[in-house]
Design a protein around this motif. Structure first.
Motif, mmCIF file in Angstrom:
data_model
loop_
_atom_site.group_PDB
_atom_site.id
_atom_site.type_symbol
_atom_site.label_atom_id
_atom_site.label_comp_id
_atom_site.label_asym_id
_atom_site.label_seq_id
_atom_site.Cartn_x
_atom_site.Cartn_y
_atom_site.Cartn_z
ATOM 1 N N GLN A 311 0.419 -5.720 -8.983
ATOM 2 C CA GLN A 311 1.879 -5.681 -8.960
ATOM 3 C C GLN A 311 2.437 -5.003 -7.716
ATOM 4 O OE1 GLN A 311 4.119 -4.944 -12.608
ATOM 5 N NE2 GLN A 311 2.196 -4.816 -13.733
ATOM 6 N N VAL A 312 1.829 -3.909 -7.316
ATOM 7 C CA VAL A 312 2.392 -3.141 -6.206
ATOM 8 C C VAL A 312 1.897 -3.670 -4.868
ATOM 9 C CG1 VAL A 312 2.641 -0.846 -5.205
ATOM 10 C CG2 VAL A 312 2.566 -1.114 -7.685
ATOM 11 N N GLN A 313 0.593 -3.830 -4.734
ATOM 12 C CA GLN A 313 0.045 -4.231 -3.438
ATOM 13 C C GLN A 313 0.159 -5.731 -3.188
ATOM 14 O OE1 GLN A 313 -4.183 -3.528 -2.739
ATOM 15 N NE2 GLN A 313 -3.684 -2.746 -0.695
ATOM 16 N N LEU A 447 1.611 4.370 -3.814
ATOM 17 C CA LEU A 447 1.894 3.270 -2.895
ATOM 18 C C LEU A 447 3.351 2.843 -3.025
ATOM 19 C CD1 LEU A 447 0.820 1.250 -0.827
ATOM 20 C CD2 LEU A 447 0.122 -0.234 -2.737
ATOM 21 N N GLN A 448 3.912 2.876 -4.221
ATOM 22 C CA GLN A 448 5.320 2.536 -4.403
ATOM 23 C C GLN A 448 6.221 3.465 -3.597
ATOM 24 O OE1 GLN A 448 5.523 2.666 -8.730
ATOM 25 N NE2 GLN A 448 6.134 0.524 -8.759
ATOM 26 N N GLN A 449 5.956 4.754 -3.677
ATOM 27 C CA GLN A 449 6.766 5.711 -2.927
ATOM 28 C C GLN A 449 6.628 5.487 -1.429
ATOM 29 O OE1 GLN A 449 5.746 9.667 -4.143
ATOM 30 N NE2 GLN A 449 6.462 9.396 -6.257
ATOM 31 N N ALA A 450 5.427 5.217 -0.965
ATOM 32 C CA ALA A 450 5.217 5.000 0.465
ATOM 33 C C ALA A 450 5.994 3.787 0.953
ATOM 34 C CB ALA A 450 3.729 4.824 0.745
ATOM 35 N N ARG A 451 5.995 2.718 0.167
ATOM 36 C CA ARG A 451 6.729 1.529 0.588
ATOM 37 C C ARG A 451 8.238 1.759 0.528
ATOM 38 N NH1 ARG A 451 3.529 -3.889 -1.476
ATOM 39 N NH2 ARG A 451 1.705 -3.603 -0.115
ATOM 40 N N ALA A 452 8.696 2.531 -0.443
ATOM 41 C CA ALA A 452 10.125 2.841 -0.503
ATOM 42 C C ALA A 452 10.565 3.657 0.707
ATOM 43 C CB ALA A 452 10.432 3.605 -1.794
ATOM 44 N N VAL A 453 9.745 4.634 1.111
ATOM 45 C CA VAL A 453 10.052 5.430 2.309
ATOM 46 C C VAL A 453 10.017 4.554 3.548
ATOM 47 C CG1 VAL A 453 9.242 7.314 3.773
ATOM 48 C CG2 VAL A 453 9.238 7.580 1.282
ATOM 49 N N ALA A 464 4.456 0.752 10.405
ATOM 50 C CA ALA A 464 3.247 1.568 10.586
ATOM 51 C C ALA A 464 2.915 2.343 9.311
ATOM 52 C CB ALA A 464 3.439 2.524 11.759
ATOM 53 N N LEU A 465 3.941 2.916 8.668
ATOM 54 C CA LEU A 465 3.696 3.656 7.430
ATOM 55 C C LEU A 465 3.195 2.733 6.329
ATOM 56 C CD1 LEU A 465 3.835 6.188 5.699
ATOM 57 C CD2 LEU A 465 6.262 5.691 5.276
ATOM 58 N N ALA A 469 -0.315 3.041 4.465
ATOM 59 C CA ALA A 469 -0.331 3.193 3.012
ATOM 60 C C ALA A 469 -1.240 2.149 2.358
ATOM 61 C CB ALA A 469 1.083 3.076 2.455
ATOM 62 N N ASP A 470 -1.176 0.909 2.843
ATOM 63 C CA ASP A 470 -2.054 -0.128 2.298
ATOM 64 C C ASP A 470 -3.522 0.193 2.552
ATOM 65 O OD1 ASP A 470 -0.182 -1.757 1.096
ATOM 66 O OD2 ASP A 470 0.163 -2.976 2.887
ATOM 67 N N ALA A 471 -3.823 0.673 3.754
ATOM 68 C CA ALA A 471 -5.206 1.031 4.068
ATOM 69 C C ALA A 471 -5.684 2.200 3.200
ATOM 70 C CB ALA A 471 -5.325 1.388 5.549
ATOM 71 N N ALA A 472 -4.798 3.179 3.000
ATOM 72 C CA ALA A 472 -5.165 4.315 2.145
ATOM 73 C C ALA A 472 -5.384 3.864 0.698
ATOM 74 C CB ALA A 472 -4.072 5.384 2.206
ATOM 75 N N PHE A 473 -4.549 2.942 0.239
ATOM 76 C CA PHE A 473 -4.707 2.451 -1.132
ATOM 77 C C PHE A 473 -6.007 1.661 -1.274
ATOM 78 C CE2 PHE A 473 -3.815 -0.449 -4.691
ATOM 79 C CZ PHE A 473 -3.429 0.475 -5.654
ATOM 80 N N ASP A 474 -6.337 0.858 -0.259
ATOM 81 C CA ASP A 474 -7.613 0.127 -0.301
ATOM 82 C C ASP A 474 -8.792 1.088 -0.387
ATOM 83 O OD1 ASP A 474 -6.472 -2.388 -0.238
ATOM 84 O OD2 ASP A 474 -6.535 -2.532 1.957
ATOM 85 N N ASP A 475 -8.758 2.143 0.408
ATOM 86 C CA ASP A 475 -9.835 3.136 0.354
ATOM 87 C C ASP A 475 -9.890 3.815 -1.020
ATOM 88 O OD1 ASP A 475 -10.484 2.577 2.963
ATOM 89 O OD2 ASP A 475 -9.339 4.260 3.799
ATOM 90 N N ALA A 476 -8.725 4.108 -1.577
ATOM 91 C CA ALA A 476 -8.682 4.771 -2.876
ATOM 92 C C ALA A 476 -9.216 3.855 -3.979
ATOM 93 C CB ALA A 476 -7.249 5.205 -3.194
ATOM 94 N N VAL A 477 -8.839 2.582 -3.934
ATOM 95 C CA VAL A 477 -9.339 1.627 -4.925
ATOM 96 C C VAL A 477 -10.852 1.485 -4.805
ATOM 97 C CG1 VAL A 477 -9.354 -0.812 -5.574
ATOM 98 C CG2 VAL A 477 -7.182 0.360 -5.153
#
Length: 556
Positions: A311-313, A447-453, A464-465, A469-477
């Motif tokens: 849903q988010v990514q 990730l939702q907050q990062a995209r809102a910012v 860039a943010l 954020a997407d790269a950080a979420f991929d690493d976290a997943v």
């Protein structure tokens, strides 16, 4: 002298031999199977539909990831903590009464959930739902054991599991529909109509059964079990949010250890323990129960992470995300119907082990290569097939060790382990997801907050943010689902190890063990020895044969 009795059903239960029986009795027990399957389906439906509503709930109630974890885990903490005492009460006061009563409370609490306006309101309602569900789940399986003869139980358990899996399949789809049209609170309304229908039909179709000994409930043991399980989940969540060395994490671990030790000591000392200690010594029970527990750990953590990715990514709507996770439930439903046949071919040990390994492989694919749905879909099929094959066979292994008198208590112990695995899966995998993401991206915690910012920043800085954020979420997943896959592999290893050396008694011998545990079975001293005569030996007769599982009967 008391001797183990032959394997028989209760006086009001079905025959377990080749004698003809009333056709109406056969039809009635299959109707009871449908009702108990749908009762469990209602409970599962609430959890699976809630997963789809999580992003909408986070936006509407302004809840962060740790708060959402508590919305999910408040149900699991209370549910797992109360299952053992609920099973004991069902055995004592009647399985029909407790199961249908719990389902009625579940429906009322679901209707009240729509009044929630704060995140803590939802946490409270979910706790009430967990308490009600604790009286539903163990009773459904115990009622089936009472209704079906041994020769039909493997098939009945497989169908019971398959019907419950329908809740997993329908939950995300129906949840997506109601979230799209009525918001996140609509997922709670989904529980009300089926709960009412099952309660009304169950009053007329289900026959009452109970433990004839009516053992009293150990209130202190029940309190200790709730504290131990709740503190354990709290500790895992706090470790993910504040770190392993944080004060709150340490306090939670200390409470968990103290309550757990006190609970085990209570089980050994009380005259009426909530859990039969003999069950914990049986390798068949431990292998199947631990395998199921670690399987639910991996599956729960995966669904928690996958919902956010879809849903988010990937930008799916709640309905599309619900349909996207459908392959797990649909293939699990089909595989559960085939699981008795697979067990006859491969044996229960290899069926359970192979199913767990298949689930682990699917989770790993989702974590490492699941950046697009064409890769995710076949991985979810593997997860569903592995789950559908392994779970019914493991449950059949478990019920073969349970006595008729304490069927709900034994089933509740297995359910407690499964729900503990479910809660810890969400807590631990969610904690890893949160920890890795926060460390990689300073500031936003989701990730939702990062995209809102990012949307509020200038175009270049925002892009860039969003990319970071997407790269950080991929690493976290990747990190979170690696943990889920490894824990599932551990479950396969445990099942393979313990089930390999299984020499467990059949159900009548298990009942004798339970009586011996309570001090009611005494050894037979045998005939008196006459001086000068040879020592008495075993009576002549055919050699002992190993126990036969329902899944093995097709080999004869």
């Amino acid at each position: 002298m008391t001797t183990p009795r032959a394997e028989t059903q209760p006086a009001d239960g079905p025959p377990d031999d080749d004698r003809p029986e009333d056709p109406r009795a056969g039809r009635e027990r299959w109707l009871v199977l449908l009702l108990m399957g749908f009762a469990l389906c209602v409970v599962v439906l609430n959890n699976s539909s809630l997963n789809v509503a999580i992003p909408e709930l986070m936006r509407d109630l302004r809840a962060d990831l740790p708060t959402v974890q508590w919305i999910v885990d408040s149900y699991s903490i209370v549910f797992a903590g109360l299952l053992i005492v609920a099973g004991a009460w069902s055995d004592r006061w009647g399985r029909k009464r407790m199961t249908l009563g719990g389902l009625a409370v579940f429906g009322v609490a679901s209707a009240l959930a729509v009044l929630a306006t704060e995140a803590w309101h939802v946490v409270l309602v979910r706790a009430v739902l967990g308490a009600a569900a604790a009286f539903v789940m163990p009773g459904t399986l115990a009622i089936l054991l009472h209704a079906f003869p041994r020769r039909e139980r493997a098939r009945a358990i497989a169908l019971w599991t398959g019907i419950a899996v329908l809740g997993v399949a329908l939950g995300p789809v129906l949840g997506g529909l109601v979230v799209t049209t009525a918001g996140w609170s609509g997922v709670f309304w989904l529980n009300v109509p089926p709960a009412v229908a099952v309660v009304v039909a169950g009053v007329f179709l289900v026959r009452e059964s109970a433990d004839p000994q009516r053992r009293p409930t150990d209130a202190l043991g029940a309190m200790l079990s709730v504290v131990a399980v709740g503190a354990l989940v709290f500790t895992v969540i706090e470790a993910g949010q504040h770190g392993v060395l944080a004060l709150r994490t340490g306090l939670g671990a200390a409470v968990t250890l103290a309550a757990g030790v006190a609970f085990m000591r209570r089980l050994r000392r009380t005259a009426f323990p909530l859990v039969e200690l003999a069950l914990l010594r049986r390798e068949r029970f431990r292998g199947a129960a631990l395998g199921n527990m670690l399987l639910f750990f991996g599956l729960a953590g995966t669904l928690f992470v996958l919902t956010q990715r879809l849903q988010v990514q990937l930008g799916m709507s709640p309905l599309a995300a619900g349909l996207a996770v459908g392959p797990i439930a649909l293939t699990a439903f089909a595989a559960s119907a085939c699981s008795p046949l697979v067990a006859r071919r491969l044996g229960p040990r290899m069926t359970v082990t192979g199913g767990l390994l298949l689930v682990a492989a699917g989770i790993a694919v989702v974590g490492w290569w699941g950046g697009s749905y064409p890769v995710i879909a076949p991985a979810l099929v593997a997860v569903g097939v592995g789950f559908g094959v392994a779970t019914p066979v493991a449950t059949d292994l478990l019920v073969s060790t349970l006595s008729d008198d304490r069927a709900s208590s034994g089933s509740a112990l297995n359910d407690t382990m499964q729900e503990t695995g479910f809660a810890l899966g969400i807590a631990a995998v969610g904690a890893v997801l949160n920890r890795v993401f926060v460390q990689a991206l300073e500031g936003p915690t989701t990730l939702q907050q990062a995209r809102a910012v990012a949307e509020e920043l200038p175009a270049r800085a925002g892009a860039a943010l969003a990319e970071r954020a997407d790269a950080a979420f991929d690493d976290a997943v990747r990190a979170a689902l690696t943990v889920a896959a490894l824990v599932t592999v551990l479950g396969a290893a445990v099942a393979f190890r313990l089930l390999a050396r299984d020499q467990q008694p059949t159900r009548p011998e298990a009942e004798a063990d339970a009586k011996a545990e309570a001090g009611t079975v005494k050894a037979d001293p045998g005939p008196p020895h006459v001086a000068g005569a040879p020592a008495p030996g075993p009576a002549p007769g055919p050699p002992d044969r190993p126990p036969v599982l329902a899944a093995d009967e097709g080999r004869r």
